[in-house]
Write an enzyme that holds these catalytic residues in place. Structure first.
Site, PDB file in Angstrom:
ATOM      1  N   ASP A 159       0.883  -1.179  -0.175  1.00 37.07           N
ATOM      2  CA  ASP A 159       0.010  -0.003  -0.002  1.00 37.07           C
ATOM      3  C   ASP A 159       0.750   1.224   0.131  1.00 37.07           C
ATOM      4  OD1 ASP A 159      -1.612   2.083   1.910  1.00 37.07           O
ATOM      5  OD2 ASP A 159      -2.940   0.852   0.344  1.00 37.07           O
ATOM      6  N   GLU A 163      -4.700   2.376  -4.475  1.00 40.34           N
ATOM      7  CA  GLU A 163      -3.138   2.415  -4.451  1.00 40.34           C
ATOM      8  C   GLU A 163      -2.518   1.199  -3.666  1.00 40.34           C
ATOM      9  OE1 GLU A 163      -4.680   4.486  -0.689  1.00 40.34           O
ATOM     10  OE2 GLU A 163      -5.104   4.272  -2.733  1.00 40.34           O
TER      11      GLU A 163
END
Length: 520
Positions: free
Chosen positions: A386, A430
């Protein structure tokens, strides 16, 4: 009698084929018209939508420019007020103040001048070489406003002609108080309207477009193109002010001008800190000019094709030829469909932004590798990655720069696929993932740390990150799945929990199932 019966039967058999051929040609012609019409309409809507985005972005850029320009002048005024209230207005202080004003005007190209007036409107000091004798500005709008209002916020007045230079200017002013809070005078910054006009000239708005800068109370400060009555004109009864800018902070609408009859697409945006808004208007006719030319060209092509089909199609229709044509078209359509399906299959498994495998591809690969690891009693590892503080990155630098950042990170992650079974995917937003068959936790930790370090070494600037650059956190898990006991989702949840640990331990680190971390 027998011949008549035979001929009649031939006629009966030929009539349906003829009508079918006729109906087929007509249907093709109608379909061409419908499809081309639908394509043209879709292209028109797309063109308008793209231009709506463009005008909105243009209005945002122009509003930001105006906000930055006013803010620079206002910042200079805040410093002046503080200096005057601290040092006073004695002769020595005014001499020092004059030097400061000259330097500020030199540093800020948008400034026409800086001025200080006492409570009677008399000129105390300015950025010019000298002060005109008996000069007094107590009749000016900004002076009257500050004299009658106690607030110490910046005031942006209507455009006026400068008494010192004769050019059109925009005034930004602040009130100066005595120690007891009573009115002591005004500090004023003047901005040459031509400064804004030169910036507006850098935008392509076509021949019938317009850009305006307006006070929130409906007074136009400047316009491109600049008309004789533009500066200071009231916009209270115009659709852009009456129906839009006075009711909401930003927006896009289309309206037909009552002055010239031109239909325009308008985008407006208010400024956050100052009582101004900007509006960009583009002619819909000019926006659609390229689309219209393309539509005419396509329509002409379709019309020519229909004429050809009508004039040559019917005489050449025959039962055998139709059969051959139908077979050829079926083969062609089948090949095109196979090619299309192959292309769609490839695209359906790839993320359009990062060019990594998408979520669907990841889920398919996870199920397949999980089953293989279960059959072979081998280890299957998963890395969940992440991007740290990515929302703040988008807020600071914009989504376009954010997308580019995500592509750079994805290229690093993609490079970790060293074996044919490895799979790098965009899991969502993301969040990225790397599936590593035949790999234990230790091996996956090494891969994850290489990814983290490579991304850190990209040195992508990030003001919103404690590290000052873009970083990632990663969670690692590996499993030797047991039939009827483990599920693919167990591996994902475990890696995700490890990622959660990495996030809560300070980010920019790799966390495995046992919480042994790699960090910068």
């Amino acid at each position: 009698m027998s011949q008549l019966t035979y001929s009649g039967s031939l006629k009966i058999k030929r009539i349906p084929i003829t009508w079918l051929a006729f109906g087929f040609v007509v249907l093709v012609c109608i379909s061409l018209v419908v499809i081309d019409g639908w394509r043209s309409w879709a292209a028109r809507e797309k063109q308008l939508m793209e231009m709506e985005i463009s005008t909105s972005n243009m209005a945002r850029a122009i509003a930001q420019h105006a906000d930055d320009t006013i803010k620079a002048a206002d910042t200079a005024l805040i410093g002046l007020v503080e200096r005057i209230q601290t040092d006073g207005v004695n002769s020595a202080a005014l001499d020092r103040l004059h030097t400061l004003l000259v330097r500020r005007v030199t540093e800020l190209p948008q400034l026409n001048g800086l001025f200080v007036y006492d409570e009677q409107g008399r000129w105390l000091v300015n950025s010019q070489p000298s002060i005109p004798a008996n000069a007094n500005n107590s009749d000016r709008d900004y002076f009257i406003y500050h004299r009658t209002h106690q607030d110490d916020s910046a005031y942006i007045g209507p455009p006026i002609r400068s008494r010192s230079t004769g050019v059109w200017i925009i005034t930004v002013s602040r009130r100066v108080n005595h120690a007891d809070g009573s009115f002591a005078g005004v500090v004023l910054a003047t901005i040459n309207i031509d400064y804004f006009n030169k910036f507006y000239d850098s935008f392509n708005i076509g021949k019938a477009g317009a850009i305006v800068l307006v006070l929130n109370r409906g007074v136009m400060l400047t316009r491109r193109p600049l008309l004789a009555d533009s500066i200071g004109k009231s916009m209270l009864n115009t659709p852009v002010y009456r129906d839009n800018a006075s009711k909401r902070p930003f927006g896009t609408f289309t309206v037909k001008s009552a002055q010239d009859g031109v239909k325009r697409q308008n985008s407006f945006r208010r400024m956050d800190k100052y009582p101004l808004f900007t509006s960009v208007a583009l002619s819909e006719e000019e926006i659609l000019s390229d689309w219209l030319a393309d539509t005419y060209l396509h329509s002409a092509g379709v019309l020519i094709l229909i004429v050809i089909l009508g004039s040559l199609g019917f005489p050449l229709v025959s039962q055998i030829q139709r059969r051959f044509d139908a077979e050829a078209e079926v083969i062609k359509a089948r090949d095109a469909l196979v090619t299309l399906n192959q292309t769609l299959e490839r695209l359906s498994l790839q993320d359009g932004l990062t060019e990594l495998a998408n979520r669907r591809h990841f889920d398919m690969a996870l199920d397949e590798e999980f089953s293989r690891a279960m059959r072979n009693a081998s280890s299957l590892a998963l890395i969940m990655i992440d991007v740290d503080c990515f929302k703040q990155y988008n807020d600071i630098y914009g989504h376009t720069v954010g997308d580019d950042c995500l592509r750079k990170i994805s290229r690093i992650v993609s490079a970790s696929q060293n074996r044919s079974g490895d799979l790098a995917a965009r899991y969502g937003g993301e969040e990225l993932s790397v599936l590593l068959p035949g790999t234990d936790v230790g091996g996956a930790m090494i891969v994850a740390e290489k990814i983290r370090l490579a991304i850190y070494q990209l040195n992508i600037a990030h003001k919103g990150s404690p590290e000052g650059v873009v970083t990632v956190s990663a969670g690692v898990e590996a499993i030797i799945p047991v039939r009827s006991q483990d599920q693919p989702l167990d591996l994902v949840n475990a890696a995700d929990k490890a990622l959660y640990v990495a996030k809560n331990s300070g980010r920019n680190r790799v966390s495995p199932r046992g919480n042994l971390e790699f960090t910068n």
